[in-house]
Write an enzyme that holds these catalytic residues in place. Structure first.
Site, PDB file in Angstrom:
ATOM      1  N   ARG A  34      80.092  12.142  28.064  1.00 43.19           N
ATOM      2  CA  ARG A  34      78.681  12.142  28.475  1.00 43.19           C
ATOM      3  C   ARG A  34      78.023  13.447  28.055  1.00 43.19           C
ATOM      4  O   ARG A  34      77.661  14.279  28.885  1.00 43.19           O
ATOM      5  CB  ARG A  34      78.587  11.872  29.959  1.00 43.19           C
ATOM      6  N   GLN A  62      74.261  10.252  24.297  1.00 42.32           N
ATOM      7  CA  GLN A  62      73.481   9.504  25.290  1.00 42.32           C
ATOM      8  C   GLN A  62      73.110   8.107  24.819  1.00 42.32           C
ATOM      9  O   GLN A  62      73.163   7.157  25.588  1.00 42.32           O
ATOM     10  CB  GLN A  62      72.215  10.282  25.645  1.00 42.32           C
ATOM     11  N   ASP A 113      75.888   5.519  25.324  1.00 39.95           N
ATOM     12  CA  ASP A 113      76.475   5.476  26.657  1.00 39.95           C
ATOM     13  C   ASP A 113      76.338   4.070  27.264  1.00 39.95           C
ATOM     14  O   ASP A 113      75.310   3.716  27.824  1.00 39.95           O
ATOM     15  CB  ASP A 113      75.762   6.524  27.521  1.00 39.95           C
ATOM     16  N   SER A 115      75.603   3.762  31.078  1.00 33.02           N
ATOM     17  CA  SER A 115      74.186   3.885  31.447  1.00 33.02           C
ATOM     18  C   SER A 115      73.400   2.637  31.068  1.00 33.02           C
ATOM     19  O   SER A 115      72.620   2.127  31.875  1.00 33.02           O
ATOM     20  CB  SER A 115      73.544   5.092  30.765  1.00 33.02           C
ATOM     21  N   TYR A 157      78.939  14.437  37.848  1.00 33.19           N
ATOM     22  CA  TYR A 157      79.407  13.399  38.768  1.00 33.19           C
ATOM     23  C   TYR A 157      79.591  13.961  40.168  1.00 33.19           C
ATOM     24  O   TYR A 157      79.597  15.175  40.379  1.00 33.19           O
ATOM     25  CB  TYR A 157      80.748  12.838  38.273  1.00 33.19           C
TER      26      TYR A 157
HETATM   27  P1  NAD Z   1      78.404   7.042  39.136  1.00 33.28           P
HETATM   28  O1  NAD Z   1      78.319   5.609  38.747  1.00 33.28           O
HETATM   29  O2  NAD Z   1      79.676   7.772  38.911  1.00 33.28           O
HETATM   30  O3  NAD Z   1      78.068   7.172  40.703  1.00 33.28           O
HETATM   31  C1  NAD Z   1      76.896   6.638  41.250  1.00 33.28           C
HETATM   32  C2  NAD Z   1      76.314   7.590  42.270  1.00 33.28           C
HETATM   33  O4  NAD Z   1      77.113   7.588  43.452  1.00 33.28           O
HETATM   34  C3  NAD Z   1      76.251   9.058  41.812  1.00 33.28           C
HETATM   35  O5  NAD Z   1      74.907   9.489  41.854  1.00 33.28           O
HETATM   36  C4  NAD Z   1      77.116   9.783  42.840  1.00 33.28           C
HETATM   37  O6  NAD Z   1      76.642  11.083  43.118  1.00 33.28           O
HETATM   38  C5  NAD Z   1      76.988   8.868  44.042  1.00 33.28           C
HETATM   39  N1  NAD Z   1      77.990   9.080  45.099  1.00 33.28           N
HETATM   40  C6  NAD Z   1      79.309   9.349  44.980  1.00 33.28           C
HETATM   41  N2  NAD Z   1      79.875   9.503  46.186  1.00 33.28           N
HETATM   42  C7  NAD Z   1      78.889   9.309  47.104  1.00 33.28           C
HETATM   43  C8  NAD Z   1      78.848   9.303  48.533  1.00 33.28           C
HETATM   44  N3  NAD Z   1      79.923   9.581  49.268  1.00 33.28           N
HETATM   45  N4  NAD Z   1      77.662   9.072  49.129  1.00 33.28           N
HETATM   46  C9  NAD Z   1      76.555   8.806  48.411  1.00 33.28           C
HETATM   47  N5  NAD Z   1      76.538   8.782  47.060  1.00 33.28           N
HETATM   48  C10 NAD Z   1      77.689   9.022  46.415  1.00 33.28           C
HETATM   49  O7  NAD Z   1      77.205   7.856  38.505  1.00 33.28           O
HETATM   50  P2  NAD Z   1      76.405   7.587  37.141  1.00 33.28           P
HETATM   51  O8  NAD Z   1      75.382   6.546  37.372  1.00 33.28           O
HETATM   52  O9  NAD Z   1      77.383   7.366  36.077  1.00 33.28           O
HETATM   53  O10 NAD Z   1      75.648   8.967  36.948  1.00 33.28           O
HETATM   54  C11 NAD Z   1      76.207  10.219  37.304  1.00 33.28           C
HETATM   55  C12 NAD Z   1      75.408  11.360  36.691  1.00 33.28           C
HETATM   56  O11 NAD Z   1      75.636  11.431  35.309  1.00 33.28           O
HETATM   57  C13 NAD Z   1      73.926  11.260  36.878  1.00 33.28           C
HETATM   58  O12 NAD Z   1      73.428  12.539  37.160  1.00 33.28           O
HETATM   59  C14 NAD Z   1      73.419  10.832  35.551  1.00 33.28           C
HETATM   60  O13 NAD Z   1      72.097  11.234  35.311  1.00 33.28           O
HETATM   61  C15 NAD Z   1      74.387  11.533  34.641  1.00 33.28           C
HETATM   62  N6  NAD Z   1      74.472  10.885  33.329  1.00 33.28           N
HETATM   63  C16 NAD Z   1      74.555  11.661  32.191  1.00 33.28           C
HETATM   64  C17 NAD Z   1      74.639  11.047  30.945  1.00 33.28           C
HETATM   65  C18 NAD Z   1      74.716  11.807  29.663  1.00 33.28           C
HETATM   66  O14 NAD Z   1      74.438  12.995  29.641  1.00 33.28           O
HETATM   67  N7  NAD Z   1      75.137  11.166  28.583  1.00 33.28           N
HETATM   68  C19 NAD Z   1      74.648   9.681  30.870  1.00 33.28           C
HETATM   69  C20 NAD Z   1      74.589   8.934  32.043  1.00 33.28           C
HETATM   70  C21 NAD Z   1      74.510   9.557  33.270  1.00 33.28           C
END
Ligand code: NAD
Length: 381
Positions: free
Chosen positions: A122, A127, A130, A133, A230
């Site tokens: 990531r 991006q 991904d 996403s 994460y």
């Molecule tokens: P994910 O699917 O791993 O998790 C979903 C959400 O659950 C996350 O926001 C996490 O903080 C939350 N979570 C975990 N434990 C929890 C708890 N106990 N209570 C409440 N919430 C909880 O996450 P994701 O959708 O893959 O995204 C994670 C991060 O990565 C985000 O900030 C996103 O913007 C970022 N991201 C970056 C890229 C990139 O740079 N290529 C791409 C996609 C996402």
């Protein structure tokens, strides 16, 4: 000439890894593209659409892949597909790398290089590749739409001559990619939306979508995000405080969408049976973490469970229920990943095996499972 092949997916997978749009771009880049007849139909792409894009239609999966240098799939393919491929050819898909290690070994032994898009690093450069996403975004949207369809009341507030219809209350737990889209969708439908997460970075994003952020904002919360963006697993003490906050909030909610995940671990348990019992009959919980064990104690993957009038749904493959968009975005993710390796002038595929994205996603090569995260642990660990 580079040859790209696309077999049909299994009966449970409506998406496809190549669309007429991406087929056209690959043909333009000098590739020969072959698609199994009917493979795009569940995403409403006909054989004629692919032909118009310059692709060839094959009668069988074996015909589609046997001459290919690269095969695109959505899911992990059956062994028969890998066996029908040339030795040393590559297959790119969402291969569920941590399940069924024996099957993965058998696939490796065919000599095919398998790339698993879920493992894409990531980083900014990746991006647009991904798949987590691109697919989670649609899942977040569809979860709210499905909840709204099953809910026997309206979501927006309506002031009519016959009286006022109150706005529904939607609570989103876990605000990653899926959660953000769930908030945005519920807001568009006029619901009053609250959301929670353990990562402080989320607070502003929630506010910018017009929802209210609620969380236990203690010292641990301030440190809850890893360098990769994460969530970390939270301490027992934090989980207890979080559970207290959630139980007082959830009793008044109409629709709850849960998306909370921690990489490499079972989904955190955020909704207990007692919390479900505190909710009003007619309320709906959609648990997007169902496949990873569920955020709700009562979730059963792939089923809708009713408990005291509250329905708890644990959908699997929600992106597959919006296959037209899901395929379009997924196919673009694959195209973007592959494009730098197409040497247009030489008409050859030149995979840069030292590239960070190649090394991050490569599961098998030359008959072996090569990904560092899939190596047997040294004894004693
Ligand atoms: P994910 O699917 O791993 O998790 C979903 C959400 O659950 C996350 O926001 C996490 O903080 C939350 N979570 C975990 N434990 C929890 C708890 N106990 N209570 C409440 N919430 C909880 O996450 P994701 O959708 O893959 O995204 C994670 C991060 O990565 C985000 O900030 C996103 O913007 C970022 N991201 C970056 C890229 C990139 O740079 N290529 C791409 C996609 C996402």
């Amino acid at each position: 000439m580079i040859s790209i092949g696309v077999p049909a997916e299994g009966k449970d997978e409506p998406r496809i890894g190549l669309t007429p749009e991406t087929a056209k771009k690959l043909v333009k880049a000098g590739a020969k593209v072959t698609v199994r007849s009917g493979a795009g139909l569940r995403s409403h792409f006909s054989d004629q659409d692919y032909k118009d894009a310059g692709a060839t239609i094959a009668k069988s999966d074996a015909d589609a892949v046997s001459n290919a240098d690269i095969v695109f799939t959505v899911r992990r393919p059956p062994l028969s597909i890998a066996k029908a491929m040339k030795k040393g050819a590559a297959l790119i898909g969402m291969l569920d790398p941590f399940s069924d290690a024996n099957e993965l070994d058998a696939l490796a032994k065919t000599g095919v290089s398998l790339f698993s898009m879920e493992l894409m690093p990531r980083i900014t450069r990746a991006q647009s590749m991904d798949v987590l996403s691109s697919q989670s975004n649609l899942a977040g949207y569809k979860a709210v739409v499905d909840a709204a369809a099953a809910f026997e009341r309206a979501l927006p507030m309506m002031m009519t001559a016959a009286g006022t219809v109150p706005a529904a209350k939607v609570f989103v737990m876990g605000v990653g990619v899926a959660g953000l889209q769930a908030i945005a969708t519920a807001r568009r439908l006029g619901a009053i939306v609250t959301a929670t997460d353990v990562r402080p970075a989320v607070k502003e994003q929630v506010a910018s979508l017009g929802a209210k952020f609620i969380a236990v904002e203690d010292e641990e919360f301030k440190q809850a995000q890893t360098a990769a963006g994460y969530a970390k697993p939270m301490s027992e003490e934090y989980q207890k405080k979080q559970a207290e906050l959630v139980s007082s909030h959830i009793a008044n909610q109409d629709i709850v969408i849960t998306t909370a995940l921690i990489p490499g671990r079972p989904a955190p348990r955020l909704i207990s049976k007692a919390m479900v019992e505190s909710m009003k009959p007619g309320a709906i919980i959609i648990d997007l973490a169902a496949e990873r064990g569920g955020n709700c104690e009562l979730t059963k993957p792939g089923e809708v469970v009713e408990h005291g009038g509250v329905r708890i749904s644990g959908p699997i493959n929600l992106p597959g229920t919006v296959p037209v968009n899901a395929s379009a975005l997924y196919a673009r993710n694959l195209l973007t990943f592959l494009t730098p390796f197409i040497d247009k002038e030489a008409g050859e595929l030149k995979i840069d095996w030292d590239d960070e994205l190649v090394q991050g996603t490569l599961l098998t090569k030359d008959g072996k499972v090569v990904h560092p995260n899939l190596q047997p642990k040294p004894e004693g660990e």
